[in-house]
Write a protein that holds these residues in place. Structure first.
Motif, PDB file in Angstrom:
ATOM      1  N   MET A   1      36.025  39.613  38.415  1.00 17.91           N
ATOM      2  CA  MET A   1      35.556  40.362  37.242  1.00 17.91           C
ATOM      3  C   MET A   1      35.929  39.601  35.971  1.00 17.91           C
ATOM      4  SD  MET A   1      33.953  43.145  36.268  1.00 17.91           S
ATOM      5  CE  MET A   1      34.000  44.074  37.815  1.00 17.91           C
ATOM      6  N   GLN A   2      34.983  39.442  35.055  1.00 20.33           N
ATOM      7  CA  GLN A   2      35.272  38.829  33.770  1.00 20.33           C
ATOM      8  C   GLN A   2      35.810  39.894  32.807  1.00 20.33           C
ATOM      9  OE1 GLN A   2      31.965  36.358  32.225  1.00 20.33           O
ATOM     10  NE2 GLN A   2      30.965  36.750  34.176  1.00 20.33           N
ATOM     11  N   TYR A   3      36.604  39.440  31.838  1.00 21.79           N
ATOM     12  CA  TYR A   3      37.120  40.345  30.812  1.00 21.79           C
ATOM     13  C   TYR A   3      36.854  39.743  29.442  1.00 21.79           C
ATOM     14  CZ  TYR A   3      39.350  42.668  34.698  1.00 21.79           C
ATOM     15  OH  TYR A   3      39.559  43.329  35.878  1.00 21.79           O
ATOM     16  N   ARG A   4      36.517  40.633  28.504  1.00 24.46           N
ATOM     17  CA  ARG A   4      36.238  40.208  27.135  1.00 24.46           C
ATOM     18  C   ARG A   4      36.995  41.126  26.177  1.00 24.46           C
ATOM     19  NH1 ARG A   4      30.535  39.890  28.680  1.00 24.46           N
ATOM     20  NH2 ARG A   4      30.382  38.089  30.076  1.00 24.46           N
ATOM     21  N   THR A   5      37.184  40.657  24.942  1.00 20.04           N
ATOM     22  CA  THR A   5      37.775  41.542  23.946  1.00 20.04           C
ATOM     23  C   THR A   5      36.689  42.452  23.395  1.00 20.04           C
ATOM     24  OG1 THR A   5      37.466  39.842  22.253  1.00 20.04           O
ATOM     25  CG2 THR A   5      39.635  39.996  23.281  1.00 20.04           C
ATOM     26  N   HIS A  12      41.099  44.410  25.799  1.00 17.80           N
ATOM     27  CA  HIS A  12      40.358  43.664  26.810  1.00 17.80           C
ATOM     28  C   HIS A  12      39.664  44.640  27.773  1.00 17.80           C
ATOM     29  CE1 HIS A  12      41.982  39.667  25.752  1.00 17.80           C
ATOM     30  NE2 HIS A  12      43.041  40.371  25.377  1.00 17.80           N
ATOM     31  N   VAL A  13      38.370  44.422  27.967  1.00 20.20           N
ATOM     32  CA  VAL A  13      37.599  45.292  28.860  1.00 20.20           C
ATOM     33  C   VAL A  13      36.792  44.441  29.837  1.00 20.20           C
ATOM     34  CG1 VAL A  13      37.431  47.191  27.218  1.00 20.20           C
ATOM     35  CG2 VAL A  13      35.668  45.417  27.224  1.00 20.20           C
ATOM     36  N   SER A  14      36.433  45.044  30.955  1.00 26.75           N
ATOM     37  CA  SER A  14      35.677  44.354  31.996  1.00 26.75           C
ATOM     38  C   SER A  14      34.224  44.165  31.577  1.00 26.75           C
ATOM     39  CB  SER A  14      35.743  45.149  33.297  1.00 26.75           C
ATOM     40  OG  SER A  14      35.465  46.519  33.070  1.00 26.75           O
ATOM     41  N   SER A  15      33.588  43.115  32.125  1.00 23.80           N
ATOM     42  CA  SER A  15      32.191  42.827  31.776  1.00 23.80           C
ATOM     43  C   SER A  15      31.239  43.870  32.340  1.00 23.80           C
ATOM     44  CB  SER A  15      31.796  41.434  32.268  1.00 23.80           C
ATOM     45  OG  SER A  15      31.945  41.335  33.674  1.00 23.80           O
ATOM     46  N   LEU A  16      31.665  44.606  33.352  1.00 21.98           N
ATOM     47  CA  LEU A  16      30.925  45.757  33.858  1.00 21.98           C
ATOM     48  C   LEU A  16      31.728  47.009  33.525  1.00 21.98           C
ATOM     49  CD1 LEU A  16      29.740  44.598  37.412  1.00 21.98           C
ATOM     50  CD2 LEU A  16      28.470  44.515  35.253  1.00 21.98           C
ATOM     51  N   ALA A  17      31.061  48.014  32.995  1.00 18.45           N
ATOM     52  CA  ALA A  17      31.713  49.283  32.668  1.00 18.45           C
ATOM     53  C   ALA A  17      31.069  50.376  33.509  1.00 18.45           C
ATOM     54  CB  ALA A  17      31.563  49.595  31.184  1.00 18.45           C
ATOM     55  N   LEU A  18      31.860  51.352  33.899  1.00 15.61           N
ATOM     56  CA  LEU A  18      31.333  52.438  34.732  1.00 15.61           C
ATOM     57  C   LEU A  18      30.756  53.538  33.852  1.00 15.61           C
ATOM     58  CD1 LEU A  18      30.973  53.588  37.581  1.00 15.61           C
ATOM     59  CD2 LEU A  18      33.213  54.696  37.321  1.00 15.61           C
ATOM     60  N   GLU A 279      21.926  41.760  40.836  1.00 18.10           N
ATOM     61  CA  GLU A 279      22.970  40.855  40.367  1.00 18.10           C
ATOM     62  C   GLU A 279      22.472  39.992  39.209  1.00 18.10           C
ATOM     63  OE1 GLU A 279      26.039  37.509  42.235  1.00 18.10           O
ATOM     64  OE2 GLU A 279      24.628  38.595  43.530  1.00 18.10           O
ATOM     65  N   MET A 280      21.274  39.445  39.343  1.00 22.79           N
ATOM     66  CA  MET A 280      20.724  38.597  38.282  1.00 22.79           C
ATOM     67  C   MET A 280      20.498  39.387  37.005  1.00 22.79           C
ATOM     68  SD  MET A 280      17.317  36.169  38.275  1.00 22.79           S
ATOM     69  CE  MET A 280      16.123  37.501  37.948  1.00 22.79           C
ATOM     70  N   SER A 281      20.000  40.607  37.131  1.00 23.27           N
ATOM     71  CA  SER A 281      19.687  41.425  35.954  1.00 23.27           C
ATOM     72  C   SER A 281      20.949  41.787  35.184  1.00 23.27           C
ATOM     73  CB  SER A 281      18.952  42.702  36.387  1.00 23.27           C
ATOM     74  OG  SER A 281      17.732  42.378  37.020  1.00 23.27           O
ATOM     75  N   LEU A 282      22.007  42.134  35.903  1.00 21.88           N
ATOM     76  CA  LEU A 282      23.270  42.476  35.244  1.00 21.88           C
ATOM     77  C   LEU A 282      23.904  41.241  34.608  1.00 21.88           C
ATOM     78  CD1 LEU A 282      24.805  44.950  37.851  1.00 21.88           C
ATOM     79  CD2 LEU A 282      23.819  45.524  35.633  1.00 21.88           C
ATOM     80  N   ALA A 283      23.857  40.107  35.327  1.00 23.52           N
ATOM     81  CA  ALA A 283      24.443  38.879  34.799  1.00 23.52           C
ATOM     82  C   ALA A 283      23.690  38.394  33.568  1.00 23.52           C
ATOM     83  CB  ALA A 283      24.444  37.796  35.875  1.00 23.52           C
ATOM     84  N   SER A 306      26.481  47.212  45.333  1.00 23.16           N
ATOM     85  CA  SER A 306      25.414  46.241  45.065  1.00 23.16           C
ATOM     86  C   SER A 306      25.504  45.666  43.655  1.00 23.16           C
ATOM     87  CB  SER A 306      24.042  46.895  45.265  1.00 23.16           C
ATOM     88  OG  SER A 306      23.743  47.807  44.208  1.00 23.16           O
ATOM     89  N   GLN A 307      26.225  46.356  42.765  1.00 26.25           N
ATOM     90  CA  GLN A 307      26.304  45.936  41.372  1.00 26.25           C
ATOM     91  C   GLN A 307      27.572  45.155  41.050  1.00 26.25           C
ATOM     92  OE1 GLN A 307      25.872  49.741  39.451  1.00 26.25           O
ATOM     93  NE2 GLN A 307      23.749  49.989  40.113  1.00 26.25           N
ATOM     94  N   LEU A 308      28.639  45.378  41.795  1.00 24.25           N
ATOM     95  CA  LEU A 308      29.925  44.744  41.495  1.00 24.25           C
ATOM     96  C   LEU A 308      29.908  43.213  41.535  1.00 24.25           C
ATOM     97  CD1 LEU A 308      32.414  47.162  43.307  1.00 24.25           C
ATOM     98  CD2 LEU A 308      32.103  46.857  40.839  1.00 24.25           C
ATOM     99  N   PRO A 309      29.114  42.564  42.415  1.00 21.77           N
ATOM    100  CA  PRO A 309      29.125  41.099  42.435  1.00 21.77           C
ATOM    101  C   PRO A 309      28.728  40.450  41.109  1.00 21.77           C
ATOM    102  CG  PRO A 309      28.148  41.924  44.459  1.00 21.77           C
ATOM    103  CD  PRO A 309      28.325  43.101  43.551  1.00 21.77           C
ATOM    104  N   ALA A 310      28.046  41.186  40.259  1.00 25.17           N
ATOM    105  CA  ALA A 310      27.629  40.623  38.964  1.00 25.17           C
ATOM    106  C   ALA A 310      28.798  40.482  38.005  1.00 25.17           C
ATOM    107  CB  ALA A 310      26.550  41.500  38.329  1.00 25.17           C
ATOM    108  N   GLY A 311      29.944  41.060  38.365  1.00 28.33           N
ATOM    109  CA  GLY A 311      31.093  41.041  37.469  1.00 28.33           C
ATOM    110  C   GLY A 311      31.607  39.655  37.143  1.00 28.33           C
ATOM    111  N   ASP A 312      31.357  38.689  38.036  1.00 21.84           N
ATOM    112  CA  ASP A 312      31.801  37.327  37.745  1.00 21.84           C
ATOM    113  C   ASP A 312      30.669  36.306  37.901  1.00 21.84           C
ATOM    114  OD1 ASP A 312      31.533  37.347  40.466  1.00 21.84           O
ATOM    115  OD2 ASP A 312      33.637  36.957  40.917  1.00 21.84           O
ATOM    116  N   ARG A 313      29.435  36.775  37.869  1.00 18.64           N
ATOM    117  CA  ARG A 313      28.275  35.887  37.999  1.00 18.64           C
ATOM    118  C   ARG A 313      27.885  35.324  36.634  1.00 18.64           C
ATOM    119  NH1 ARG A 313      24.941  33.034  41.544  1.00 18.64           N
ATOM    120  NH2 ARG A 313      25.140  34.710  43.085  1.00 18.64           N
ATOM    121  N   VAL A 314      27.662  34.022  36.572  1.00 21.92           N
ATOM    122  CA  VAL A 314      27.180  33.362  35.355  1.00 21.92           C
ATOM    123  C   VAL A 314      25.871  32.658  35.699  1.00 21.92           C
ATOM    124  CG1 VAL A 314      27.639  31.633  33.588  1.00 21.92           C
ATOM    125  CG2 VAL A 314      29.519  33.037  34.475  1.00 21.92           C
TER     126      VAL A 314
END
Length: 352
Positions: A1-5, A12-18, A279-283, A306-314
């Motif tokens: 999971m990526q984190y950003r300010t 710091h928050v995750s790149s995917l939010a619930l 995954e592609m759409s979220l990334a 199915s959505q969690l893998p996008a958390g660290d996809r670039v």
């Protein structure tokens, strides 16, 4: 999971939010199911949870509060919203003309101070990390709203404030008002954004970035069009929203056909590069330099997985260039999507 300010807050928050709009009657999810979704998201590294008082008339907030019992509150960035009337009030047929719900919504000080107390009670917490204005309120001076929110921040009931679906002009007006009146300022914006709805790239995203605002996008899968279920020659599985709308006359939209055509091209592109369309759409959304997090709104654990893998996809430059060929930067497939049309032209009474 990526984190950003989160903007310039230092949080710091995750790149995917619930996102939790499906929690409760709207999504037909039980308390046990919503708790399982929250706990799985937290285990996967998601630390931002977003809800609203309008979601199932507050039931979503209650379920989030119950799901977080036993979780270290400092490990979660909790966001909710005010401004819209409760969903159950609308479903019950309450007539706003008789005054029943007229003052149970909006951006007035009178409503904000009531709404925040109700949200705190339902969430079972003593503070809200991010309190967001769910939509602009043309009937209320933005200074009125900011003044009330400033007092809530000074009282420690909310830590930061944000907006949702504001135009670039409304963002600028709010920032100027905060500066001139020495009021707390909105530090986030929550707009509609997906590959199929890129209108905000032209103005909202650059404006938010200029003011150092965090951006939390909603509907990154374009209401299911980018979920992979709309394939040519196959009858798509009816979504939960389709079932909710059963029996209602829904006209066939030419824009829907265009969305399905674009989604098919994107599906093929994702397959070519070894990932799912989801995954592609979220990334794609989280890859924009102005975007902090993409709000995902799973109704089931399978959807969440199915959505969690996008958390660290670039995404590579090649993939992004191919996406631009399908939907051009700054354009939206459906002209009716939020921000695709100037807000001043959306309401008939504001242009005629």
């Amino acid at each position: 999971m990526q984190y950003r300010t989160l903007g310039r807050t230092g949080v710091h928050v995750s790149s995917l939010a619930l996102g939790t709009m499906n929690f409760g009657p709207f999504g037909s999810t039980t308390e046990a199911e919503t708790t399982a979704l929250v706990r799985r998201a937290l285990d996967a590294g998601v630390n931002l949870i977003d809800t609203a008082d309008a979601y199932s008339d507050g039931i979503s907030e209650e379920l989030v509060g119950k799901a977080l019992k036993g979780v270290d509150r400092d490990d979660v960035v909790l966001a909710t919203k005010f401004r819209l009337p409760g969903g159950m009030l609308r479903q019950s047929g309450s007539d706003q003309r008789n005054g029943t719900t007229l003052n149970r919504q909006g951006g007035s000080r009178r409503w904000i101070v009531k709404a925040v107390e109700a949200s705190l009670r339902r969430l079972g917490t003593d503070h809200i990390d991010l309190y967001q204005m769910h939509r602009p309120d043309p009937a209320t001076d933005i200074e009125e709203s900011l003044s009330a929110l400033t007092d809530l921040q000074r009282a420690g009931k909310v830590l930061y404030i944000g907006t949702s679906t504001f135009s670039a002009a409304e963002i600028v007006e709010a920032q100027w008002t905060s500066e001139r009146r020495a009021l707390t300022r909105f530090v986030t914006e929550q707009p509609l954004y997906s590959i199929l709805a890129r209108g905000i790239e032209a103005d909202v995203l650059p404006t938010a970035r200029k003011y150092g605002m965090g951006v939390l996008t909603w509907s990154p899968l374009s209401g299911g069009f980018l979920s992979g279920k709309y394939r040519p020659g196959a009858e798509p599985e009816r979504s939960h929203r389709d079932k909710l709308g059963a029996g209602r006359p829904v006209p066939v939209s030419g824009d829907d056909a265009l969305k399905r055509e674009a989604a098919e091209k994107l599906y093929v592109l994702a397959e070519e590069h070894g990932m799912s369309l989801v995954e592609m759409s979220l990334a794609f959304v989280t890859g924009h330099p102005a975007v902090t997090s993409a709000l995902i709104g799973p109704r089931t654990l399978d959807q969440l997985e199915s959505q969690l893998p996008a958390g660290d996809r670039v995404l590579t430059t090649e993939v992004l260039d191919r996406i631009d060929e399908v939907v051009a930067p700054g354009r939206s497939v459906n002209a009716g999507d939020a921000h695709a049309v100037n807000p001043a032209l959306q309401a008939v009474n504001r242009r005629r």
